[in-house]
Design an enzyme around this catalytic site. Structure first.
Site, PDB file in Angstrom:
ATOM      1  CB  THR A  79      -1.017  -0.020   1.163  1.00  0.00           C
ATOM      2  OG1 THR A  79      -1.846   1.147   1.055  1.00  0.00           O
ATOM      3  CG2 THR A  79      -0.364  -0.069   2.527  1.00  0.00           C
ATOM      4  CD  GLU A  80      -1.106   3.339  -3.457  1.00  0.00           C
ATOM      5  OE1 GLU A  80      -1.433   2.441  -2.664  1.00  0.00           O
ATOM      6  OE2 GLU A  80      -1.873   3.775  -4.329  1.00  0.00           O
ATOM      7  CG  ASN A  81      -0.706   3.971   3.613  1.00  0.00           C
ATOM      8  OD1 ASN A  81      -1.003   3.129   2.775  1.00  0.00           O
ATOM      9  ND2 ASN A  81      -1.050   3.853   4.880  1.00  0.00           N
ATOM     10  CB  SER A 110       5.978   3.751  -0.411  1.00  0.00           C
ATOM     11  OG  SER A 110       4.798   3.138  -0.854  1.00  0.00           O
TER      12      SER A 110
END
Lengths: 244, 223
Positions: free
Chosen positions: B48-50, B90
């Site tokens: 997940t990007e975060n 990320s």
């Protein structure tokens, strides 16, 4: 050397009108709610600072934290990737009324621009946004047969971040996905201020566990039980507490 | 015989193409459902990007930790092997070609592989998030989408009329009617629902649908 501020008010006292302020967090995770609220307190007491350019992934949620900063009219421009949230009413109304400017940046490009700002790299090329509206006006160059868009670094006068543990030298650790933009923003600001749940004596944090080395942090302030934006919003909180 | 797959069924079909151990990013919305339908014996690692790799399902209500959320800002859980990292790392995973698959939603997909999924035009507040990064990062970019819009217009088109997310990036589309590959600037039909004729499929596809080889039946369980 001790970078500790005695309180939140002292930690945000140096932020002046018109400055660029990076604010950490992704949604509510890693958002320095107490530092933001201290900045609002100062504005309500003194009329300053205003006209800020804020860099954040989002544009606030509900009526606390970044949304409250925008609601007070303190923000002239927002640089972000995703100005939507469960309750984006504050930013949406300000934007549609022309009261706040928006620079929309793809999330990875935003992160890399901040990283570049902190690393002394004035520009870089990325495949992201090539051929889209967000690449308009930007130089394009072909490397190994693929087109890439030139993006510029992003720097700030101040960064306000939330970390988990810190020591008086400014070494920081983070908690789970609350890390997000916070370590990057510390590197890209002239003055980075971190709120942490506990300030420890140097040597207490395992050097192997330090995520942000203290060289990137100019001030640190202890907020023992920091509020979570999600919890505040579920409780219907509004900052500051005024009749609505 | 079903004449249209549900979003969960599209997600199930997309999940069948994900290998054991693959690093996968799922877009917010429909694509998130793909995680529920991993075939037995396979385990993908979700990004997940975060800043999390290898997160688990949603926690029980009341047990959320709001420092442990996904890109959709929904609470997730830890699993053995979870890793945290900052945003630059990320998106190094994303742009650096380290993800095996990204599965995204779409407003329109063109036969050139162009994707439009971030803006429906100049009205309102624009928001892009990580979509423009993801389309240039993963080794394979797939889309899950209804075959047509709510008012019956094709979403698979010759050229996107909506603002682009990326150019020539999508290589496979899982729709409510078919599985279609994109290569050399063409839509190539691989699978279709048995109940839908080729002519009917072509009638709701906004560009030429090539059929160079055998077309398999798209068979999906009731979910």
């Amino acid at each position: 050397m001790d970078k500790t501020f005695p309180n939140l008010a002292a930690a945000v006292a140096g932020i002046a009108d018109g400055m660029t302020v990076m604010i950490g967090g992704f949604g509510g995770s890693g958002a320095p709610i107490e530092l933001i609220h201290a900045l609002i307190d100062r504005f309500l007491a003194t009329g300053h600072p205003y006209g800020l350019t804020v860099v954040n992934n989002n544009a606030g949620n509900g009526h606390v934290g970044l949304a409250a900063l925008i609601e007070q009219g303190m923000v002239r421009k927002l640089i972000c990737s995703f100005p939507r949230s469960a309750d984006p009413v504050v930013f949406t109304e300000a934007y549609l009324a022309g009261k706040i400017a928006l620079e929309l940046v793809p999330q990875g490009t935003l992160a890399e621009r901040i990283r570049a700002g902190g690393a002394g790299i004035p520009a870089f090329y990325t495949p992201t946004s090539y051929g889209t509206d967000l690449a308009k006006g930007k130089p394009v160059e072909v490397f190994e047969g693929r087109p890439y868009v030139q993006e510029r670094w992003l720097k700030a006068d101040y960064a306000l971040v939330k970390a988990h543990l810190g020591d008086s030298l400014g070494n920081l650790t983070y908690r789970m996905a609350a890390r997000n933009f916070n370590p990057l923003m510390c590197t890209a600001a002239t003055t980075a201020i971190a709120q942490v749940s506990r300030i420890l004596a140097p040597g207490t944090i395992d050097p192997e566990a330090v995520v942000t080395p203290g060289i990137f942090v100019q001030g640190i302030v202890e907020v023992p039980r920091p509020a979570q934006e999600e919890d505040l919003n579920r409780a219907g909180s509004v900052y500051p507490q005024v009749a609505r | 015989m079903t004449d249209r797959l549900s979003p969960a069924q599209m997600a199930w079909r997309a999940a069948q193409d994900i290998a054991d151990g693959a690093y996968v990013n799922l877009g917010i919305g429909f694509p998130e459902m793909v995680a529920r339908f991993q075939p037995t014996g396979r385990q993908a690692i979700f990004h997940t990007e975060n800043g999390i790799l290898g997160f688990g399902e949603a926690p029980l209500p009341g047990t959320e930790d709001w420092d442990l959320i996904n890109a959709g800002k929904r609470a997730v859980t830890l699993r053995p092997g979870t890793a945290f990292f900052h945003h630059a790392d990320s998106f190094a995973m994303v742009r650096g070609g380290h993800l095996d698959v990204a599965i995204l939603g779409a407003y329109q997909v063109a036969e050139t592989g162009d994707l439009a999924n971030w803006s429906t035009g100049p009205k309102g507040v624009p928001a892009v998030g990580g979509a423009m990064d993801l389309v240039h990062g993963a080794r394979r970019v797939a889309v899950i989408t209804e075959h047509v819009t709510k008012d019956g217009k094709p979403k698979l088109v010759d050229r996107c009329s909506l603002p682009l997310t990326g150019v020539a990036c999508v290589t496979r589309v899982y729709t409510s009617l078919a599985v279609i590959d994109i290569g050399d600037g063409r839509f190539v039909l691989r699978e279709k629902l048995p109940a839908v004729t080729l002519d009917a499929l072509r009638a709701v596809t906004g560009a030429v649908l090539h059929v160079p080889g055998p077309v398999a039946d798209l068979i999906v369980p009731e979910i």
